[in-house]
Scaffold this motif. Sequence first.
Motif, PDB file in Angstrom:
ATOM      1  N   ALA A   1       0.819  -1.206   0.000  1.00 30.20           N
ATOM      2  CA  ALA A   1       0.000   0.000   0.000  1.00 30.20           C
ATOM      3  C   ALA A   1       0.854   1.258   0.000  1.00 30.20           C
ATOM      4  O   ALA A   1       0.346   2.354  -0.256  1.00 30.20           O
ATOM      5  CB  ALA A   1      -0.922   0.001   1.217  1.00 30.20           C
ATOM      6  N   ASP A   2       2.142   1.113   0.291  1.00 31.35           N
ATOM      7  CA  ASP A   2       3.015   2.286   0.393  1.00 31.35           C
ATOM      8  C   ASP A   2       3.077   3.075  -0.904  1.00 31.35           C
ATOM      9  O   ASP A   2       2.948   4.304  -0.913  1.00 31.35           O
ATOM     10  CB  ASP A   2       4.423   1.859   0.800  1.00 31.35           C
ATOM     11  N   PHE A   3       3.294   2.376  -2.017  1.00 38.92           N
ATOM     12  CA  PHE A   3       3.477   3.049  -3.302  1.00 38.92           C
ATOM     13  C   PHE A   3       2.265   3.887  -3.701  1.00 38.92           C
ATOM     14  O   PHE A   3       2.386   5.082  -3.966  1.00 38.92           O
ATOM     15  CB  PHE A   3       3.833   2.026  -4.380  1.00 38.92           C
ATOM     16  N   PRO A   4       1.052   3.316  -3.768  1.00 36.19           N
ATOM     17  CA  PRO A   4      -0.088   4.130  -4.180  1.00 36.19           C
ATOM     18  C   PRO A   4      -0.456   5.216  -3.179  1.00 36.19           C
ATOM     19  O   PRO A   4      -0.902   6.301  -3.569  1.00 36.19           O
ATOM     20  CB  PRO A   4      -1.229   3.109  -4.339  1.00 36.19           C
ATOM     21  N   THR A   5      -0.263   4.929  -1.885  1.00 37.20           N
ATOM     22  CA  THR A   5      -0.631   5.923  -0.870  1.00 37.20           C
ATOM     23  C   THR A   5       0.248   7.162  -0.961  1.00 37.20           C
ATOM     24  O   THR A   5      -0.257   8.298  -0.999  1.00 37.20           O
ATOM     25  CB  THR A   5      -0.523   5.313   0.540  1.00 37.20           C
ATOM     26  N   ILE A   6       1.545   6.959  -1.013  1.00 38.38           N
ATOM     27  CA  ILE A   6       2.438   8.110  -1.044  1.00 38.38           C
ATOM     28  C   ILE A   6       2.388   8.790  -2.419  1.00 38.38           C
ATOM     29  O   ILE A   6       2.700   9.980  -2.544  1.00 38.38           O
ATOM     30  CB  ILE A   6       3.879   7.692  -0.678  1.00 38.38           C
ATOM     31  N   ASN A   7       1.972   8.057  -3.445  1.00 36.74           N
ATOM     32  CA  ASN A   7       1.804   8.654  -4.769  1.00 36.74           C
ATOM     33  C   ASN A   7       0.730   9.736  -4.750  1.00 36.74           C
ATOM     34  O   ASN A   7       0.841  10.745  -5.452  1.00 36.74           O
ATOM     35  CB  ASN A   7       1.432   7.580  -5.791  1.00 36.74           C
ATOM     36  N   VAL A   8      -0.322   9.517  -3.975  1.00 35.51           N
ATOM     37  CA  VAL A   8      -1.389  10.521  -3.862  1.00 35.51           C
ATOM     38  C   VAL A   8      -0.821  11.829  -3.324  1.00 35.51           C
ATOM     39  O   VAL A   8      -1.102  12.917  -3.848  1.00 35.51           O
ATOM     40  CB  VAL A   8      -2.526  10.004  -2.956  1.00 35.51           C
ATOM     41  N   ILE A   9      -0.022  11.738  -2.268  1.00 41.24           N
ATOM     42  CA  ILE A   9       0.590  12.931  -1.679  1.00 41.24           C
ATOM     43  C   ILE A   9       1.536  13.596  -2.679  1.00 41.24           C
ATOM     44  O   ILE A   9       1.529  14.826  -2.855  1.00 41.24           O
ATOM     45  CB  ILE A   9       1.359  12.567  -0.393  1.00 41.24           C
ATOM     46  N   GLY A  10       2.348  12.785  -3.332  1.00 46.72           N
ATOM     47  CA  GLY A  10       3.320  13.326  -4.266  1.00 46.72           C
ATOM     48  C   GLY A  10       2.683  14.067  -5.422  1.00 46.72           C
ATOM     49  O   GLY A  10       3.106  15.170  -5.782  1.00 46.72           O
ATOM     50  N   PHE A  11       1.652  13.482  -6.014  1.00 48.07           N
ATOM     51  CA  PHE A  11       1.040  14.133  -7.174  1.00 48.07           C
ATOM     52  C   PHE A  11       0.126  15.284  -6.781  1.00 48.07           C
ATOM     53  O   PHE A  11      -0.094  16.195  -7.590  1.00 48.07           O
ATOM     54  CB  PHE A  11       0.309  13.104  -8.035  1.00 48.07           C
ATOM     55  N   ALA A  12      -0.392  15.275  -5.577  1.00 47.58           N
ATOM     56  CA  ALA A  12      -1.113  16.458  -5.087  1.00 47.58           C
ATOM     57  C   ALA A  12      -0.151  17.633  -4.981  1.00 47.58           C
ATOM     58  O   ALA A  12      -0.477  18.768  -5.375  1.00 47.58           O
ATOM     59  CB  ALA A  12      -1.751  16.153  -3.730  1.00 47.58           C
TER      60      ALA A  12
END
Length: 274
Positions: free
Chosen positions: A42-53
């Motif tokens: 779950a780490d990859f998609p979760t932190i991707n949300v923060i990064g692309f925001a």
Amino acid sequence: MVAFLPLLSALFGWVYTFAWSLSFYPQPLLNWRRRSTSGTTADFPTINVIGFAAYFASNVAFYYSPVVRSQYAARHNGLTPTVAFNDITFALHALVLSTITASQYLLRPLWGFESVPGTRPSRFVTGIIAGSALGVLITCLIVGVTPSANPATDWCELDIVYAVGYVKLLVTLVKYSPQILANYRNKSTRGWSIWQILLDVIGGVLSLAQLGIDSYLQHDWSGVTGNPVKLALGNCSLVFDSIFIVQHYIVYRGKGESDEEQSLLPEEERRHRD
């Protein structure tokens, strides 16, 4: 030849936007087809949300804010930011798709997926998110209490935009690591879509090419140094993509092909390999 470069830059921009945008579909589609997120974290998609925001917010500021653009020009010899409209469309699309993918892990019952380990972000990723928010907040406080007579040398709104952009850079530096370790522990890349990596390679190469062309046309390479996030994104992604490609096609080849590749095999051969 020089007259052709602006057209080439625009072409590269939209092609890399298309390739990078497509790269967000294979993983959620693979999860949906398997009705499972096993093999991934779950780490990859979760932190991707923060990064692309963060990436979306910084791109919008660079492209639309007259204050930020004037402050950027004051620091970079009167030049404008190299952020293009396709960067904004890419960031928004990536944010939406990352949110959907993250929901497959964080809201697993909603999707009807089977129960598997790794459906919650690790403490490492949670700490990265909290630290990023704290860093942006501190930058806002510094800008708020510091007089800004000269944006070329003083703290100003541009520094807040840079701080938000660096959140995306930090995310890119760390987001792939948990999945690389998961592949290592599993001794397989099954469950992890290789197609998202191959499309990411195409996007990374063309992104760097566009940035180089734009800076050449401006006759000033501060177009590169003035947009360190975009430069670093391309390089970091290519490094991690290379690791995944080595894992998938060399290290763990024959030790469990991805479900995507399995689905392309004849039925008899699939049964034999399974």
